[in-house]
Enzyme design. Structure first.
Site, PDB file in Angstrom:
ATOM      1  CD  GLU A  44      -3.079  -0.919   0.305  1.00  0.00           C
ATOM      2  OE1 GLU A  44      -3.309   0.216  -0.176  1.00  0.00           O
ATOM      3  OE2 GLU A  44      -3.744  -1.926   0.009  1.00  0.00           O
ATOM      4  CB  CYS A  53      -6.344   3.896  -4.582  1.00  0.00           C
ATOM      5  SG  CYS A  53      -8.081   3.461  -4.751  1.00  0.00           S
TER       6      CYS A  53
END
Length: 173
Positions: A44, A53
């Site tokens: 991440e 994202c």
């Protein structure tokens, strides 16, 4: 996985956040082992500022999508608290829908990483979870490479992450 940054892009240390969770926050609540936390955190990455994202969701910290406010820069303690909540939510899903209590720590941690990334809704009725409920852990671990698409596009970052999750899962079988 590529990220589109919205503001500054100040990075934080995944190792420091793991230490905060281990020492200060979780009091033993987080079951995901260090290998799993490192896998999630490194996949991440850790950013103090917001970014969008690959799925188009406003995100901050270590994959946190809850209560993200544009223009807010977070400190390590906030990032760790958000991450711990998100990890505990993913773990609850593993326990509820994938017989998590019976899983080895490595398999549990690998599945938690997958849930953290793809979300609970997609996984609850998945073949992978069905196999785990049936006690077919080795077969379930083989399902990880199926989860490498975002909006129908195969992402190289997800291929890498799933390979690592699969290896961790199989280390628990």
């Amino acid at each position: 996985m590529s990220k589109v940054k919205i503001a500054g892009g100040a990075v934080c240390s995944v190792a420091a956040i793991i230490a905060i969770i281990a020492i200060i926050l979780s009091n033993g609540q987080v079951r995901t082992n260090d290998r799993g936390l490192e896998l999630i955190g490194n996949a991440e990455s850790c950013l103090r500022d917001q970014y969008v994202c690959p799925a188009g969701v406003l995100t901050d910290g270590i994959g946190n999508t809850h209560g993200v406010k544009a223009g807010t820069r977070k400190i390590d303690a906030q990032i760790a608290a958000d991450w711990e909540k998100n990890i505990l939510q993913a773990e609850k899903c593993v326990n509820t829908y994938a017989a998590g209590a019976r899983l080895s720590d490595n398999t549990f941690s690998a599945v938690t990483s997958l849930i953290f990334n793809v979300g609970r809704g997609a996984m609850q009725k998945s073949t992978l979870f069905w196999m785990l409920r049936q006690g077919k852990e080795a077969d379930a671990c083989q399902q990880f490479p199926r989860w490498v698409y975002a909006d129908g596009v195969k992402l190289p970052g997800l291929v890498t992450r799933r390979s690592k999750e699969k290896a961790l899962c199989l280390d628990g079988v």
